[in-house]
Write a protein that holds these residues in place. Structure first.
Motif, PDB file in Angstrom:
ATOM      1  N   HIS A  92       1.590  -1.196   0.578  1.00  0.00           N
ATOM      2  CA  HIS A  92      -0.227  -0.374   0.219  1.00  0.00           C
ATOM      3  C   HIS A  92       0.957   1.718  -0.098  1.00  0.00           C
ATOM      4  CE1 HIS A  92      -4.117  -2.442   0.606  1.00  0.00           C
ATOM      5  NE2 HIS A  92      -3.115  -3.001   1.812  1.00  0.00           N
ATOM      6  N   TYR A  93       2.214   1.438   0.175  1.00  0.00           N
ATOM      7  CA  TYR A  93       3.419   2.291  -0.372  1.00  0.00           C
ATOM      8  C   TYR A  93       2.586   3.166   0.966  1.00  0.00           C
ATOM      9  CZ  TYR A  93       2.909   0.680  -5.004  1.00  0.00           C
ATOM     10  OH  TYR A  93       3.757   0.534  -5.751  1.00  0.00           O
ATOM     11  N   LEU A  94       2.816   2.475   1.766  1.00  0.00           N
ATOM     12  CA  LEU A  94       2.891   3.205   3.473  1.00  0.00           C
ATOM     13  C   LEU A  94       4.503   3.322   4.351  1.00  0.00           C
ATOM     14  CD1 LEU A  94       0.105   0.909   4.762  1.00  0.00           C
ATOM     15  CD2 LEU A  94      -0.810   3.392   4.068  1.00  0.00           C
ATOM     16  N   VAL A  95       4.699   4.915   4.262  1.00  0.00           N
ATOM     17  CA  VAL A  95       5.819   4.475   4.692  1.00  0.00           C
ATOM     18  C   VAL A  95       6.316   5.306   5.608  1.00  0.00           C
ATOM     19  CG1 VAL A  95       7.560   6.123   4.184  1.00  0.00           C
ATOM     20  CG2 VAL A  95       6.845   6.067   2.406  1.00  0.00           C
ATOM     21  N   THR A  96       6.096   4.361   7.131  1.00  0.00           N
ATOM     22  CA  THR A  96       5.474   4.236   8.008  1.00  0.00           C
ATOM     23  C   THR A  96       7.039   5.051   9.210  1.00  0.00           C
ATOM     24  OG1 THR A  96       6.359   2.284   8.438  1.00  0.00           O
ATOM     25  CG2 THR A  96       4.277   2.826   8.256  1.00  0.00           C
ATOM     26  N   GLY A  97       7.952   5.387   8.782  1.00  0.00           N
ATOM     27  CA  GLY A  97       9.410   5.998   9.167  1.00  0.00           C
ATOM     28  C   GLY A  97      10.410   5.004   8.447  1.00  0.00           C
ATOM     29  N   GLY A  98      11.605   4.986   9.668  1.00  0.00           N
ATOM     30  CA  GLY A  98      12.367   4.355   9.719  1.00  0.00           C
ATOM     31  C   GLY A  98      13.199   4.341   8.235  1.00  0.00           C
ATOM     32  N   ILE A  99      14.238   3.709   8.047  1.00  0.00           N
ATOM     33  CA  ILE A  99      15.491   3.476   6.932  1.00  0.00           C
ATOM     34  C   ILE A  99      14.229   1.911   6.185  1.00  0.00           C
ATOM     35  CG2 ILE A  99      17.021   2.167   5.994  1.00  0.00           C
ATOM     36  CD1 ILE A  99      18.035   4.575   6.943  1.00  0.00           C
ATOM     37  N   SER A 100      13.406   1.228   6.866  1.00  0.00           N
ATOM     38  CA  SER A 100      12.504   0.637   6.123  1.00  0.00           C
ATOM     39  C   SER A 100      11.406   1.126   4.888  1.00  0.00           C
ATOM     40  CB  SER A 100      11.891  -0.697   6.725  1.00  0.00           C
ATOM     41  OG  SER A 100      10.609   0.112   7.486  1.00  0.00           O
ATOM     42  N   GLY A 101      11.377   2.235   5.622  1.00  0.00           N
ATOM     43  CA  GLY A 101       9.596   2.781   4.796  1.00  0.00           C
ATOM     44  C   GLY A 101      10.638   4.194   3.714  1.00  0.00           C
ATOM     45  N   MET A 113      -1.039   9.539   5.788  1.00  0.00           N
ATOM     46  CA  MET A 113      -2.098  10.040   7.031  1.00  0.00           C
ATOM     47  C   MET A 113      -2.639   8.205   7.391  1.00  0.00           C
ATOM     48  SD  MET A 113      -4.643  12.488   6.534  1.00  0.00           S
ATOM     49  CE  MET A 113      -4.946  12.881   4.461  1.00  0.00           C
ATOM     50  N   TYR A 114      -2.096   7.404   6.440  1.00  0.00           N
ATOM     51  CA  TYR A 114      -2.914   5.828   6.961  1.00  0.00           C
ATOM     52  C   TYR A 114      -1.233   5.440   7.267  1.00  0.00           C
ATOM     53  CZ  TYR A 114      -7.027   5.181   4.640  1.00  0.00           C
ATOM     54  OH  TYR A 114      -8.866   5.302   4.593  1.00  0.00           O
ATOM     55  N   ALA A 115      -0.759   5.646   7.116  1.00  0.00           N
ATOM     56  CA  ALA A 115       1.086   5.430   7.798  1.00  0.00           C
ATOM     57  C   ALA A 115       1.164   5.514   8.887  1.00  0.00           C
ATOM     58  CB  ALA A 115       2.491   5.969   6.391  1.00  0.00           C
ATOM     59  N   VAL A 116       0.827   7.127   9.254  1.00  0.00           N
ATOM     60  CA  VAL A 116       0.278   7.414  10.750  1.00  0.00           C
ATOM     61  C   VAL A 116       0.212   6.424  11.715  1.00  0.00           C
ATOM     62  CG1 VAL A 116       0.312   9.231  12.266  1.00  0.00           C
ATOM     63  CG2 VAL A 116       0.958   9.668  10.143  1.00  0.00           C
ATOM     64  N   ILE A 117      -1.626   5.971  11.019  1.00  0.00           N
ATOM     65  CA  ILE A 117      -1.853   5.172  12.197  1.00  0.00           C
ATOM     66  C   ILE A 117      -1.505   4.037  11.674  1.00  0.00           C
ATOM     67  CG2 ILE A 117      -4.184   3.467  11.393  1.00  0.00           C
ATOM     68  CD1 ILE A 117      -5.255   6.112  10.017  1.00  0.00           C
ATOM     69  N   GLY A 118      -1.074   3.798  11.240  1.00  0.00           N
ATOM     70  CA  GLY A 118       0.505   2.669  10.968  1.00  0.00           C
ATOM     71  C   GLY A 118       0.929   2.459  12.875  1.00  0.00           C
TER      72      GLY A 118
END
Length: 291
Positions: free
Chosen positions: A35-44, A183-188
């Motif tokens: 879903h292309y959710l960039v949730t921070g970190g190097i993995s994002g 915004m969905y990434a922030v939820i995650g």
């Protein structure tokens, strides 16, 4: 007391690290990356890199970006970590890349973007908690923040630096994939943080009751008799009257609170009682200490 870990504890820690690493990789590969959710970190950042390189004809896989971006951070951050923690974290980071590569062959789990962010948060949160329990980390923005704190920004707290690093990564995701996915990434991220806290602190919630009464001895006896709980008497002094008072401290389960209130006020209608939340209780009558 000898603080060195036993072989059993070391095995337990490495099993937690392995399990946690694969749970984090599963969350990333099966829920967040599709879903292309960039949730921070190097993995994002790795998600952004994979998408942009795919557009130009050669997709750099997540595991490769994670490894390539983390290695210089580990070289720079060697002196900021203790030797044992450094090598555990290095092992965890490499294993995380291996896990992402291994799990990349799994098909994405069908889900809408909200379910993807939620379930990704759950699995990632459990994974992070396991890794922390195993006394390790995956490097990434946490290590980046430690380097900045140690070399450039000693006046800024680690918490603020970690938040700033993750915020910048999420900002990159916002630019790359738009505000809705950000915004969905922030939820995650929020769900992952809450799940991590719950796993680390335990689900054995309880209540701490502080009771000030002239009938403290009788109330303590009733607590022993009716609730089968212990109580500790703490010497206290009323600052207004200057008189010494006995204060009872009692740890009970949430369902025992009503019974405790009933027996306290049956003995002393003028008792002063404070009830506080307790996130975890270890010891007799509750949860055995497992560390």
């Amino acid at each position: 007391m000898n603080i060195k870990q036993t072989k059993k504890q070391q095995i337990r820690d490495f099993l937690l690290i392995i399990g946690g690493t694969y749970l984090m990789a599963f969350a990333l590969v099966s829920f967040w990356q599709p879903h292309y959710l960039v949730t921070g970190g190097i993995s994002g950042l790795a998600i952004v890199i994979e998408d942009y390189t795919y557009r130009i004809g050669f997709a750099v896989p997540l595991w490769m970006s994670n490894l390539a971006l983390n290695i210089p951070l580990f070289l720079l951050g060697y002196k900021t970590m203790g030797k044992s923690f450094f090598f555990r974290s290095l092992f965890t980071m490499v294993l995380f890349s291996v896990a992402m590569q291994n799990l990349s062959y799994l098909p994405a789990i069908p889900s809408d973007i909200l379910l993807g962010s939620l379930f990704g948060g759950v699995f990632s949160g459990i994974g992070v908690a396991f890794i922390v329990r195993g006394m390790s980390s995956t490097g990434g923005t946490v290590l980046m923040a430690a380097i900045l704190h140690n070399k450039l920004l000693k006046h800024v707290s680690m918490g603020k630096l970690i938040f700033a690093c993750d915020f910048l990564v999420i900002l990159v995701g916002l630019i790359a994939f738009g505000p809705e996915r950000a915004m969905y990434a922030v939820i995650g991220v929020f769900v992952a943080a809450k799940v991590t806290d719950a796993v680390l602190e335990g689900f054995n919630y309880a209540k701490a009751a502080y009771i000030i009464s002239d009938e403290s001895e009788a109330i303590a006896a009733e607590i022993f008799k009716q609730l089968d709980r212990g109580a500790t008497k703490i010497s206290a002094q009323g600052m207004y009257t200057g008189e010494p008072r006995g204060m009872l401290m009692c740890i009970i389960s949430a369902r025992e609170l009503v019974r405790l209130k009933t027996l306290v006020y049956a003995r002393d209608k003028n008792a002063f009682m404070i009830v506080a939340e307790v996130r975890e209780v270890l010891g007799e009558g509750f949860t055995a200490h497992s560390l």
